[in-house]
Design a protein around this motif. Structure first.
Motif, PDB file in Angstrom:
ATOM      1  N   UNK A 169      -1.467   2.954   9.355  1.00  0.00           N
ATOM      2  CA  UNK A 169      -1.163   2.494   7.999  1.00  0.00           C
ATOM      3  C   UNK A 169      -0.095   1.412   8.016  1.00  0.00           C
ATOM      4  N   UNK A 173      -1.114  -2.219   6.339  1.00  0.00           N
ATOM      5  CA  UNK A 173      -0.709  -2.403   4.946  1.00  0.00           C
ATOM      6  C   UNK A 173      -0.532  -3.873   4.566  1.00  0.00           C
ATOM      7  N   UNK A 174      -0.527  -4.114   3.250  1.00  0.00           N
ATOM      8  CA  UNK A 174      -0.335  -5.482   2.755  1.00  0.00           C
ATOM      9  C   UNK A 174       0.955  -6.093   3.283  1.00  0.00           C
ATOM     10  N   UNK A 175       2.002  -5.258   3.370  1.00  0.00           N
ATOM     11  CA  UNK A 175       3.263  -5.744   3.910  1.00  0.00           C
ATOM     12  C   UNK A 175       3.494  -5.199   5.308  1.00  0.00           C
ATOM     13  N   UNK A 176       2.394  -4.842   5.982  1.00  0.00           N
ATOM     14  CA  UNK A 176       2.496  -4.255   7.308  1.00  0.00           C
ATOM     15  C   UNK A 176       2.660  -5.315   8.384  1.00  0.00           C
ATOM     16  N   UNK A 191      -6.537  -8.234   2.913  1.00  0.00           N
ATOM     17  CA  UNK A 191      -6.613  -6.812   2.559  1.00  0.00           C
ATOM     18  C   UNK A 191      -7.300  -6.063   3.699  1.00  0.00           C
ATOM     19  N   UNK A 193      -6.508  -2.592   4.515  1.00  0.00           N
ATOM     20  CA  UNK A 193      -6.609  -1.146   4.288  1.00  0.00           C
ATOM     21  C   UNK A 193      -7.587  -0.831   3.178  1.00  0.00           C
ATOM     22  N   UNK A 194      -7.859   0.470   3.028  1.00  0.00           N
ATOM     23  CA  UNK A 194      -8.625   0.994   1.912  1.00  0.00           C
ATOM     24  C   UNK A 194     -10.032   0.415   1.828  1.00  0.00           C
ATOM     25  N   UNK A 272      -9.363   9.454   3.988  1.00  0.00           N
ATOM     26  CA  UNK A 272      -8.437   9.557   2.859  1.00  0.00           C
ATOM     27  C   UNK A 272      -7.233   8.640   3.068  1.00  0.00           C
ATOM     28  N   UNK A 276      -8.364   5.373   1.418  1.00  0.00           N
ATOM     29  CA  UNK A 276      -7.793   5.559   0.095  1.00  0.00           C
ATOM     30  C   UNK A 276      -8.786   6.071  -0.936  1.00  0.00           C
ATOM     31  N   UNK A 277      -9.689   6.947  -0.522  1.00  0.00           N
ATOM     32  CA  UNK A 277     -10.635   7.515  -1.478  1.00  0.00           C
ATOM     33  C   UNK A 277     -11.795   6.598  -1.802  1.00  0.00           C
ATOM     34  N   UNK A 278     -11.856   5.410  -1.173  1.00  0.00           N
ATOM     35  CA  UNK A 278     -12.987   4.522  -1.437  1.00  0.00           C
ATOM     36  C   UNK A 278     -14.169   4.804  -0.524  1.00  0.00           C
ATOM     37  N   UNK A 279     -13.937   5.626   0.497  1.00  0.00           N
ATOM     38  CA  UNK A 279     -14.995   5.920   1.454  1.00  0.00           C
ATOM     39  C   UNK A 279     -14.986   7.407   1.717  1.00  0.00           C
TER      40      UNK A 279
END
Lengths: 330, 351
Positions: A169, A173-176, A191, A193-194, A272, A276-279
């Motif tokens: 993660x 992440x966007x700021x990772x 983008x 993640x998720x 998860x 993020x719940x999208x898959x």
């Protein structure tokens, strides 16, 4: 409601019975052989297997074929096929037939299973494509780096997979870290993640060693004289690989496929965290059926269906490696 | 001989327990939900020994209370669980003559819908559901409504809560415009709400569904808007000044964790003494400072100083409370209908 679910009353008796049978077995075995036989040392494991493997399977089957009150029913399997089945019955009781009739067949459970199988297939293919060359490289006796690579593959496995997944993660992440780097070199944020790719990445990352090691083992067990013989008989390097090395490493490949495919189908937590719940995958669905919906019976039916599917795929693979040469997992 | 000595020793060990048998209070509270030095203070002041036990979710707590009658004197369920315990006849009525500090509880939390006249429950901690947003990324004019979570401007930056009742509540509030719909048992309303959530997800508005981790994501600037509980909002705002919390105009959920006395309690008077102690201003203030949740205790808020009183997160106005609604306990049938609809939302794929 949900929380009043308890083990069926016979579960305790089954355990007591298991203990009695176990003790009887030990006593009979000692008497017959007038002393302790070597196989007796396996008995603690047999007892363990009975209580923690066999009995839970029986319990899953029991829950899958019963309703909350413990009566026999096939409703849980109807619910698998039509995820709105129970809801429609409930609506009939509180809002009448007319309202219940407006509810169409729900395909949540079937779709999620199909999606999980698809993701597992993708994960297995990617792992094989990445893993086979790596194993080849590691098993090559001329390579000094081989053993170091083996160690490098093992080191991350010293850490729990949950932690390794969470660590991804902070990279994605966007700021990772990765995005910070991309921004520095002027590419800009992406983008990462998720989405499905992130989940696939997490799965391949976690399961790749299970592909690499069986192949590595079967490759390093191989007699190098066979490859030399092929070359003496006029094969070039490519042909040696295709006609000798690859066929001989097939048991390892099959074992690797099994060991990646099985945990991939049942993956949970990774979708998860990285998706993020999208898959949503089947493992997550089973978990939430037990925990959020509190429906142990449906949850068990879903688990049973998955176990049967895995058994079927195992028996198909078994045909390809009848002697269990690739570690005998299949 | 040895055996006799052993037996005597065991009995000797039991003696203090027996001697103190009527001077104990068995408390069953959430994990990390009290300043534990307050327990020692209570023992010191009253001479009543506190047996402190912990649980991590409402359902688990109910099972313990039901299967161990007499084991607990004070328990801390959430408001909908107070309702369920009450309906099962598991709670005893509280004698307010023994709880003079009850006067410290703020008026708008008294006589709640889940327990008329607080006959069985005393509010302990409370909070609301709302939107945590990043002031640099979100136009403050947009966030007064839940509709902001459906606003195309913020596509891909919205963090939704993966929580059956809360997520459905937001969609219900939007589709019906009626705050009491958070407890809806109207299938047409419920399926319209689920449809709204599916549409939000398939349109790619939602960045992710999740729970606890989102407060940290918001602190790290990973999202523009997130559904959160007020306690988590306070935590995030303390770590990142760009964040703010709002309870939208359509209304929201208000939750209250309460102290109750089980009907089977063996030390009811001690339990009342303990609850009274918790309602004392200095004790309530110490607990808030330790765990960081909102207190329903007026006198404690007075003690905590200006920063605290002025914080709209920790000390919401009466007007905010007025537009919030408690959740009622759903029966098994409706819970299943909620779950099935919500499961479809979670399985929706982004187009």
């Amino acid at each position: 409601m949900i929380n009043n679910l308890q083990l069926p009353p016979w579960a305790l008796w089954a355990m007591v019975l298991a203990l009695i049978v176990f003790i009887a077995m030990v006593v009979i075995s000692v008497r017959r052989n007038h002393g302790i036989k070597r196989s007796l040392f396996a008995s603690p494991y047999i007892l363990w297997m009975f209580i923690f493997t066999l009995l839970p399977c029986v319990l899953i089957a029991y829950y899958a074929f019963t309703d909350v009150n413990g009566h026999f029913t096939l409703d849980n399997f109807s619910s698998f096929w039509d995820s709105n089945y129970i809801m429609r019955e409930n609506l009939r009781s509180v809002a009448g037939d007319e309202m219940a009739a407006t509810v169409a067949r729900g395909s949540v459970n079937v779709d999620t299973l199909v999606y999980s199988l698809w993701m597992a297939l993708l994960c297995t293919v990617v792992s094989l494509i990445l893993g086979y060359p790596a194993a080849l490289f590691m098993a090559d006796r001329k390579m000094k780096l081989g053993p170091t690579l083996v160690v490098l593959f093992i080191i991350p496995m010293w850490m729990n997979f949950l932690l390794r997944t969470i660590a991804w993660m902070s990279l994605l992440e966007d700021n990772g870290l990765i995005n910070a780097f991309l921004e520095r070199i002027g590419v800009g944020k992406v983008q990462l993640m998720y989405n499905q790719q992130a989940v696939l990445l997490g799965m391949v990352y976690n399961f790749l060693p299970f592909m690499v090691f069986p192949i590595y083992t079967s490759l390093s067990k191989m007699d190098p004289k066979l490859a030399e013989a092929a070359q003496d008989l006029g094969c070039n390097d490519m042909l040696t690989l295709l006609k000798v090395t690859m066929p001989l490493s097939l048991p390892g490949v099959i074992s690797g496929i099994t060991m990646v495919f099985m945990p991939s189908v049942t993956t949970f937590f990774i979708p998860r965290v990285l998706g993020g719940g999208n898959t949503r995958m089947f493992g997550d669905l089973i978990e939430s059926t037990f925990k959020t919906a509190g429906n142990w019976n449906l949850g068990s039916a879903l688990s049973l269906i998955m176990m049967v599917l895995i058994l079927i795929s195992l028996s198909i693979l078994r045909k390809a490696d009848p002697n269990g040469e690739g570690g005998g997992i299949v | 001989m040895k055996k006799t000595v052993c037996l005597l020793l065991t009995l000797a060990l039991l003696l203090p327990v027996l001697a103190m048998a009527d001077e104990v209070v068995n408390v069953f509270n959430w994990e990390d939900y009290i300043d534990e030095s307050m327990l020692a203070l209570f023992e010191e002041e009253t001479g009543i020994k506190v047996n402190y036990m912990r649980f991590t979710d409402n359902e688990e707590m109910v099972i313990s209370v039901e299967s161990n009658p007499g084991a607990f004197d004070v328990v801390f369920p959430s408001e909908y669980m107070v309702e369920r315990l009450m309906n099962k006849g598991l709670l005893s009525e509280i004698n307010y003559d023994n709880i003079p500090n009850f006067k410290n509880i703020r008026d708008d939390l008294l006589n709640p819908a889940y327990d008329a006249n607080n006959a069985h429950s005393v509010p302990y901690m409370w909070g609301t559901l709302g939107i945590l947003y990043n002031k640099n990324l979100v136009d403050e004019a947009d966030v007064h409504t839940w509709n902001v979570l459906w606003n195309e401007k913020y596509a891909g930056q919205i963090l939704m809560m993966d929580s059956l009742r809360d997520t459905m509540a937001v969609a219900l509030l939007l589709t019906t415009g009626d705050k009491s719909s958070v407890n809806s048992t109207d299938f047409t309303q419920l399926s319209a709400a689920a449809e709204l959530l599916k549409q939000q997800k398939s349109a790619g508005l939602v960045k992710a569904y999740g729970l606890d981790e989102f407060k940290d994501k918001m602190v790290a600037g990973e999202g523009a808007l997130a559904m959160v509980y007020s306690g988590d909002a306070e935590y995030a705002i303390e770590l990142n000044e760009d964040l703010a919390y709002v309870v939208p105009d359509e209304g929201s959920n208000i939750w209250v964790d309460c102290a109750v006395i089980p009907a089977s309690a063996r030390n009811k008077e001690n339990a009342e003494k303990f609850i009274d102690f918790l309602c004392r201003a200095d004790v309530a203030a110490a607990n808030v400072e330790e765990i960081g949740y909102c207190s329903p205790n007026k006198a404690a808020i007075e003690l905590l100083g200006e920063d605290y009183q002025e914080s709209s997160v920790m000390n919401p106005s009466d007007e905010v409370i007025a537009r919030c609604e408690y959740y009622h306990d759903l029966d098994e049938t409706w819970l299943n209908i909620y779950t099935t609809l919500y499961s479809e939302v979670l399985s929706t794929k982004v187009n």
